[in-house]
Design a protein around this motif. Structure first.
Motif, mmCIF file in Angstrom:
data_model
loop_
_atom_site.group_PDB
_atom_site.id
_atom_site.type_symbol
_atom_site.label_atom_id
_atom_site.label_comp_id
_atom_site.label_asym_id
_atom_site.label_seq_id
_atom_site.Cartn_x
_atom_site.Cartn_y
_atom_site.Cartn_z
ATOM 1 N N ALA A 134 0.816 -1.090 0.087
ATOM 2 C CA ALA A 134 -0.086 -0.010 -0.104
ATOM 3 C C ALA A 134 0.835 1.352 0.177
ATOM 4 O O ALA A 134 0.610 2.250 -0.740
ATOM 5 C CB ALA A 134 -1.197 0.000 1.152
ATOM 6 N N CYS A 153 -3.074 -6.331 -1.991
ATOM 7 C CA CYS A 153 -2.902 -5.183 -2.347
ATOM 8 C C CYS A 153 -2.859 -4.268 -1.181
ATOM 9 O O CYS A 153 -2.250 -3.276 -1.331
ATOM 10 C CB CYS A 153 -4.037 -4.476 -3.043
ATOM 11 S SG CYS A 153 -5.627 -4.323 -2.218
ATOM 12 N N SER A 154 -2.878 -4.876 0.145
ATOM 13 C CA SER A 154 -2.673 -4.033 1.287
ATOM 14 C C SER A 154 -2.186 -4.965 2.280
ATOM 15 O O SER A 154 -2.594 -6.107 2.532
ATOM 16 C CB SER A 154 -3.650 -3.418 1.506
ATOM 17 O OG SER A 154 -5.058 -3.787 2.027
ATOM 18 N N GLY A 160 -5.888 -0.306 2.444
ATOM 19 C CA GLY A 160 -6.678 -0.747 1.091
ATOM 20 C C GLY A 160 -7.561 0.400 0.803
ATOM 21 O O GLY A 160 -7.634 0.938 -0.622
ATOM 22 N N GLU A 161 -8.046 1.066 1.690
ATOM 23 C CA GLU A 161 -9.127 2.207 1.168
ATOM 24 C C GLU A 161 -8.171 3.527 0.838
ATOM 25 O O GLU A 161 -8.658 4.022 -0.010
ATOM 26 C CB GLU A 161 -9.706 2.370 2.586
ATOM 27 C CG GLU A 161 -10.854 1.518 3.015
ATOM 28 C CD GLU A 161 -11.654 1.711 4.207
ATOM 29 O OE1 GLU A 161 -11.367 2.946 4.884
ATOM 30 O OE2 GLU A 161 -12.206 0.892 4.705
ATOM 31 N N SER A 163 -5.173 3.137 -0.359
ATOM 32 C CA SER A 163 -4.785 2.906 -2.001
ATOM 33 C C SER A 163 -5.800 3.289 -3.056
ATOM 34 O O SER A 163 -5.482 3.856 -4.090
ATOM 35 C CB SER A 163 -4.139 1.441 -2.058
ATOM 36 O OG SER A 163 -3.299 1.279 -1.328
ATOM 37 N N HIS A 394 -9.304 -4.228 -3.467
ATOM 38 C CA HIS A 394 -9.388 -4.012 -2.136
ATOM 39 C C HIS A 394 -10.464 -4.749 -1.641
ATOM 40 O O HIS A 394 -10.268 -5.191 -0.433
ATOM 41 C CB HIS A 394 -9.679 -2.635 -1.928
ATOM 42 C CG HIS A 394 -10.091 -2.169 -0.640
ATOM 43 N ND1 HIS A 394 -9.359 -2.533 0.569
ATOM 44 C CD2 HIS A 394 -11.309 -1.563 -0.350
ATOM 45 C CE1 HIS A 394 -10.234 -1.927 1.632
ATOM 46 N NE2 HIS A 394 -11.122 -1.663 1.231
#
Length: 409
Positions: A134, A153-154, A160-161, A163, A394
């Protein structure tokens, strides 16, 4: 976890959250200074390359997965790998030398921020450990780069939010390395389910089996001089070096990884969520433990997570890291169960069954990375949403985080 380990974990998460919140706030206000040249870099690289232009990429983290991605991007038409970035000088040099046989030799750097400084770079490929996913995505978007980020992705739901917010604010293409989203046969399988081929799809099961060895028990020691341990840790709160952390076993430490559900479970969970056509669960339960070995590993080697969705659908994931026999005699797979039949995806193809377990059709297809990497490049050239856009990435990664939270609590 013990009370002490819970306290340490909570403090580490809090420290990391403060770091990323500061970075995200700076991104939101346009004040983040990646390097003294970053502002100029972002301004110079906002123009989208035309379909006839070469897409220039820099790859961050090439010890394992990143080396394959670097080679994969280098093979695509109209793509050049201009930078190889790794905190281990031995690895970076080896990968750069290999790529240099078929294209202009890429530059080598330990600090990926040097890649962001290059106005010619269109995209950053993030294959460093999870705790970097991230932060590197956010900084890459802020510097005007598109981002291909490995799964998950995180490392936390909050990241994630952030990103997603960074990608949308800076209008960047961000694709997660969930390559099955681009495999033709799996796309066809999802289309079959959407068309009602197996009726109302109510349940999906996904699994991952392996035969991993113990990571042992080790004491803190000094890293090799070729490894920049401080830069490897990056935004994570500092911990002493141990030989059984790098370059792969960090997956099994909560401080840097997300366990098997975030390592390989994400692949199946993403496709299962896509096939079920669901987003956010209303209930998540998980059980398991560290059953096979008593070593330094913190994450479970045996785990089952269940996700219930408001649409009246359920998904399960089973991870067994020490026993190779999986469902349908496959170490990895996803099965979908509908009111009129089932679809099983054990690899890059699928098989459809009726309600009497009779095979209706079996479709084979190519796998690998090429289609997914090309999808990312084409999305950059045409300014469209890629197959595993950061929003979908996400949502699927979030399920892994929720599974881990359920397990830990």
């Amino acid at each position: 976890m013990t009370i002490e380990s819970q306290s340490l974990h909570a403090r580490a998460v809090a420290d990391r959250r403060l770091f990323l919140r500061a970075a995200t706030a700076a991104v939101a206000t346009g004040t983040l200074a990646v390097t003294p040249q970053s502002t100029a870099t972002a301004q110079q690289s906002t123009a989208e390359p035309s379909a006839n232009d070469t897409v220039v990429v820099g790859v961050m983290g090439v010890n394992s997965r990143g080396a394959a991605l670097a080679a994969g991007f280098a093979k695509l038409p109209g793509v050049r790998v201009a930078h190889i970035c790794d905190v281990d000088a031995r690895v970076a040099g080896r990968v750069a030398e290999s790529l240099g046989k078929n294209q202009k030799a890429p530059q080598i750097t330990a600090d990926f921020r040097r890649v962001l400084d290059d106005a010619q770079v269109d995209a950053l490929v993030v294959a460093a450990p999870n705790h970097w996913h991230a932060p590197a995505t956010i900084l890459g978007c802020a510097a005007g780069k598109h981002v291909y980020v490995e799964k998950p992705c995180s490392q936390t739901a909050e990241e994630g939010e952030w990103s997603l917010a960074a990608a949308r604010k800076h209008k960047r293409i961000v694709q997660m390395g969930s390559q099955r989203r681009s495999w033709p046969a799996i796309i066809q399988a999802v289309e079959q389910m959407r068309s009602g081929a197996i009726g109302d799809v109510l349940y999906a099961r996904t699994w991952y089996n392996n035969r991993r060895e113990s990571i042992g028990i080790m004491q803190p020691s000094q890293p090799s001089p070729e490894l920049d341990w401080d830069l490897w840790q990056g935004p994570a709160p500092r911990r002493p070096f141990q030989q059984n952390i790098v370059h792969y076993n960090w997956h099994w430490w909560w401080h840097w990884g997300n366990g098997e559900i975030g390592n390989n479970g994400i692949h199946g969970i993403d496709i299962a969520r896509w096939g079920l056509d669901v987003a956010f669960p209303t209930r998540v339960t998980a059980g398991g433990g560290r059953h096979r070995y008593q070593d330094d590993q913190q994450t479970p080697d045996t785990m089952v997570a269940t996700f219930d969705f408001p649409e009246g659908k359920t998904m399960t994931w089973e991870g067994l890291s020490w026993s190779p026999l999986g469902v349908h005699q496959s170490r990895f797979g996803i099965s979908f169960h509908g009111t009129e039949g089932s679809i099983v995806i054990p690899d890059s193809g699928y098989t459809q069954y009726d309600m009497r377990d009779k095979e209706v059709t079996s479709v084979k297809g190519p796998g690998g990375d090429a289609d997914h990497l090309m999808d990312f490049v084409d999305a950059i050239r045409t300014d469209r949403t890629p197959h595993c856009d950061i929003e979908q990435a996400h949502r699927s990664t979030l399920l892994c985080h929720l599974g881990n939270i359920a397990y830990q609590t």
